[in-house]
Design a protein around this motif. Structure first.
Motif, PDB file in Angstrom:
ATOM      1  N   SER A   1       0.823  -1.197   0.000  1.00  9.98           N
ATOM      2  CA  SER A   1       0.000   0.000   0.000  1.00  9.98           C
ATOM      3  C   SER A   1       0.869   1.264   0.000  1.00  9.98           C
ATOM      4  O   SER A   1       0.494   2.274  -0.588  1.00  9.98           O
ATOM      5  N   TYR A   2       2.038   1.198   0.638  1.00  8.76           N
ATOM      6  CA  TYR A   2       2.936   2.352   0.653  1.00  8.76           C
ATOM      7  C   TYR A   2       3.413   2.676  -0.761  1.00  8.76           C
ATOM      8  O   TYR A   2       3.506   3.845  -1.132  1.00  8.76           O
ATOM      9  N   ILE A   3       3.689   1.651  -1.530  1.00  9.31           N
ATOM     10  CA  ILE A   3       4.155   1.861  -2.901  1.00  9.31           C
ATOM     11  C   ILE A   3       3.081   2.553  -3.737  1.00  9.31           C
ATOM     12  O   ILE A   3       3.370   3.493  -4.478  1.00  9.31           O
ATOM     13  N   VAL A   4       1.840   2.124  -3.597  1.00  7.37           N
ATOM     14  CA  VAL A   4       0.742   2.754  -4.333  1.00  7.37           C
ATOM     15  C   VAL A   4       0.553   4.193  -3.859  1.00  7.37           C
ATOM     16  O   VAL A   4       0.308   5.102  -4.662  1.00  7.37           O
ATOM     17  N   PHE A   5       0.698   4.425  -2.557  1.00  7.24           N
ATOM     18  CA  PHE A   5       0.598   5.761  -1.982  1.00  7.24           C
ATOM     19  C   PHE A   5       1.648   6.694  -2.577  1.00  7.24           C
ATOM     20  O   PHE A   5       1.340   7.792  -3.050  1.00  7.24           O
ATOM     21  N   ILE A   6       2.899   6.262  -2.579  1.00  8.93           N
ATOM     22  CA  ILE A   6       3.982   7.089  -3.124  1.00  8.93           C
ATOM     23  C   ILE A   6       3.858   7.226  -4.644  1.00  8.93           C
ATOM     24  O   ILE A   6       4.219   8.258  -5.216  1.00  8.93           O
ATOM     25  N   TRP A   7       3.331   6.201  -5.311  1.00  9.12           N
ATOM     26  CA  TRP A   7       3.140   6.271  -6.768  1.00  9.12           C
ATOM     27  C   TRP A   7       2.237   7.453  -7.134  1.00  9.12           C
ATOM     28  O   TRP A   7       2.423   8.086  -8.179  1.00  9.12           O
ATOM     29  N   GLY A   8       1.283   7.777  -6.280  1.00  4.88           N
ATOM     30  CA  GLY A   8       0.427   8.938  -6.514  1.00  4.88           C
ATOM     31  C   GLY A   8       1.230  10.220  -6.618  1.00  4.88           C
ATOM     32  O   GLY A   8       0.942  11.092  -7.454  1.00  4.88           O
ATOM     33  N   PHE A   9       2.267  10.349  -5.807  1.00  6.53           N
ATOM     34  CA  PHE A   9       3.117  11.538  -5.874  1.00  6.53           C
ATOM     35  C   PHE A   9       4.010  11.517  -7.112  1.00  6.53           C
ATOM     36  O   PHE A   9       4.342  12.571  -7.654  1.00  6.53           O
ATOM     37  N   LYS A  10       4.367  10.340  -7.559  1.00  6.18           N
ATOM     38  CA  LYS A  10       5.127  10.224  -8.802  1.00  6.18           C
ATOM     39  C   LYS A  10       4.266  10.726  -9.963  1.00  6.18           C
ATOM     40  O   LYS A  10       4.729  11.461 -10.815  1.00  6.18           O
ATOM     41  N   VAL A  11       2.994  10.357  -9.953  1.00  9.86           N
ATOM     42  CA  VAL A  11       2.067  10.803 -10.998  1.00  9.86           C
ATOM     43  C   VAL A  11       1.887  12.323 -10.944  1.00  9.86           C
ATOM     44  O   VAL A  11       1.905  12.998 -11.974  1.00  9.86           O
ATOM     45  N   ILE A  12       1.751  12.862  -9.738  1.00  8.47           N
ATOM     46  CA  ILE A  12       1.641  14.320  -9.595  1.00  8.47           C
ATOM     47  C   ILE A  12       2.906  14.986 -10.134  1.00  8.47           C
ATOM     48  O   ILE A  12       2.835  15.995 -10.845  1.00  8.47           O
ATOM     49  N   GLY A  13       4.069  14.439  -9.783  1.00  9.30           N
ATOM     50  CA  GLY A  13       5.325  14.985 -10.279  1.00  9.30           C
ATOM     51  C   GLY A  13       5.397  14.978 -11.795  1.00  9.30           C
ATOM     52  O   GLY A  13       5.923  15.913 -12.410  1.00  9.30           O
ATOM     53  N   ASP A  14       4.871  13.921 -12.409  1.00  6.78           N
ATOM     54  CA  ASP A  14       4.811  13.853 -13.874  1.00  6.78           C
ATOM     55  C   ASP A  14       3.917  14.949 -14.451  1.00  6.78           C
ATOM     56  O   ASP A  14       4.297  15.646 -15.380  1.00  6.78           O
ATOM     57  N   LYS A  15       2.723  15.067 -13.905  1.00  6.57           N
ATOM     58  CA  LYS A  15       1.737  15.994 -14.457  1.00  6.57           C
ATOM     59  C   LYS A  15       2.115  17.455 -14.245  1.00  6.57           C
ATOM     60  O   LYS A  15       1.842  18.294 -15.094  1.00  6.57           O
ATOM     61  N   VAL A  16       2.737  17.751 -13.092  1.00  6.08           N
ATOM     62  CA  VAL A  16       3.074  19.141 -12.764  1.00  6.08           C
ATOM     63  C   VAL A  16       4.503  19.468 -13.190  1.00  6.08           C
ATOM     64  O   VAL A  16       4.938  20.603 -13.092  1.00  6.08           O
ATOM     65  N   LYS A  17       5.226  18.468 -13.662  1.00  6.55           N
ATOM     66  CA  LYS A  17       6.607  18.616 -14.129  1.00  6.55           C
ATOM     67  C   LYS A  17       7.568  19.053 -13.017  1.00  6.55           C
ATOM     68  O   LYS A  17       8.341  19.994 -13.182  1.00  6.55           O
ATOM     69  N   ILE A  18       7.476  18.343 -11.892  1.00  2.00           N
ATOM     70  CA  ILE A  18       8.419  18.557 -10.788  1.00  2.00           C
ATOM     71  C   ILE A  18       9.264  17.291 -10.691  1.00  2.00           C
ATOM     72  O   ILE A  18       8.842  16.286 -10.111  1.00  2.00           O
ATOM     73  N   ASN A  19      10.453  17.343 -11.303  1.00  2.00           N
ATOM     74  CA  ASN A  19      11.313  16.164 -11.373  1.00  2.00           C
ATOM     75  C   ASN A  19      11.789  15.706  -9.998  1.00  2.00           C
ATOM     76  O   ASN A  19      11.969  14.514  -9.776  1.00  2.00           O
ATOM     77  N   LEU A  20      12.013  16.639  -9.075  1.00  2.00           N
ATOM     78  CA  LEU A  20      12.455  16.267  -7.732  1.00  2.00           C
ATOM     79  C   LEU A  20      11.438  15.361  -7.058  1.00  2.00           C
ATOM     80  O   LEU A  20      11.804  14.350  -6.450  1.00  2.00           O
ATOM     81  N   LEU A  21      10.166  15.682  -7.189  1.00  2.00           N
ATOM     82  CA  LEU A  21       9.108  14.861  -6.600  1.00  2.00           C
ATOM     83  C   LEU A  21       9.046  13.494  -7.273  1.00  2.00           C
ATOM     84  O   LEU A  21       8.894  12.467  -6.607  1.00  2.00           O
TER      85      LEU A  21
END
Length: 129
Positions: A1-21
Motif C-alpha cells: 500500500s505504501y508503494i501505491v501511496f507514493i506512486w500517486g506523488f510520482k504521478v503528480i510529479g509527472d503531471k506538474v513537471k516537478i522532477n524532484l518529486l
C-alpha cells in the motif's frame, strides 16, 4: 500500500513537471521494495543486523530521501496552496527527525498527521489534475 501511496506523488510529479518529486518517489518505492524484501529473507541474518543495523539505516535513508521529497511537495504550493506547504514542511520535519535517529520520536509523532495531509493532498490533486 505504501508503494501505491507514493506512486500517486510520482504521478503528480509527472503531471506538474516537478522532477524532484518524481525522482524521490521512485527512490522511496525502490528502497521500500528492497527494505521489505530484506525482511522476507531476514531469517538467515544475525539478530543484531535485523533489529539494530537495518532499522537505524532505514531511518537515516528515509530521512535523507524524505527531505528532498518534502521540498518537492513544497514546490506544489502554487497549484495546491497551503495544504501542499503544510504537508511539505511536516514531511521535512518528520524526515529530519528520522535522519538524526535520536530525535526520531518527534518523527513518529508527526508521521500520522503528515500522512493524513498527504492523503488529502492526493485527493485534491486527483480532482484538479
Amino acid at each position: 500500500s505504501y508503494i501505491v501511496f507514493i506512486w500517486g506523488f510520482k504521478v503528480i510529479g509527472d503531471k506538474v513537471k516537478i522532477n524532484l518529486l518524481k525522482v524521490t518517489s521512485y527512490i522511496l518505492i525502490i528502497s521500500s521494495i528492497i527494505y521489505y524484501g530484506y525482511f522476507i529473507l531476514a531469517a538467515i541474518s544475525p539478530p543484531f543486523i535485523n533489529w539494530i543495523i537495518i532499522p537505524i539505516s532505514a531511518l537515516v535513508f528515509y530521512g535523507a530521501v524524505g527531505i528532498p521529497f518534502g521540498i518537492g511537495l513544497l514546490k506544489l504550493k502554487n497549484r495546491f496552496g497551503s495544504i501542499a506547504t503544510v504537508t511539505g514542511v511536516l514531511t521535512i520535519i518528520t524526515c529530519a527527525s528520522f535522519l538524526t535517529v535520536i530525535m526520531s520520536i518527534i518523527g513518529v509523532l508527526t508521521l500520522i498527521p503528515t500522512y493524513i495531509l498527504a492523503i488529502i493532498l492526493l485527493f485534491k490533486a486527483s480532482k484538479k489534475l
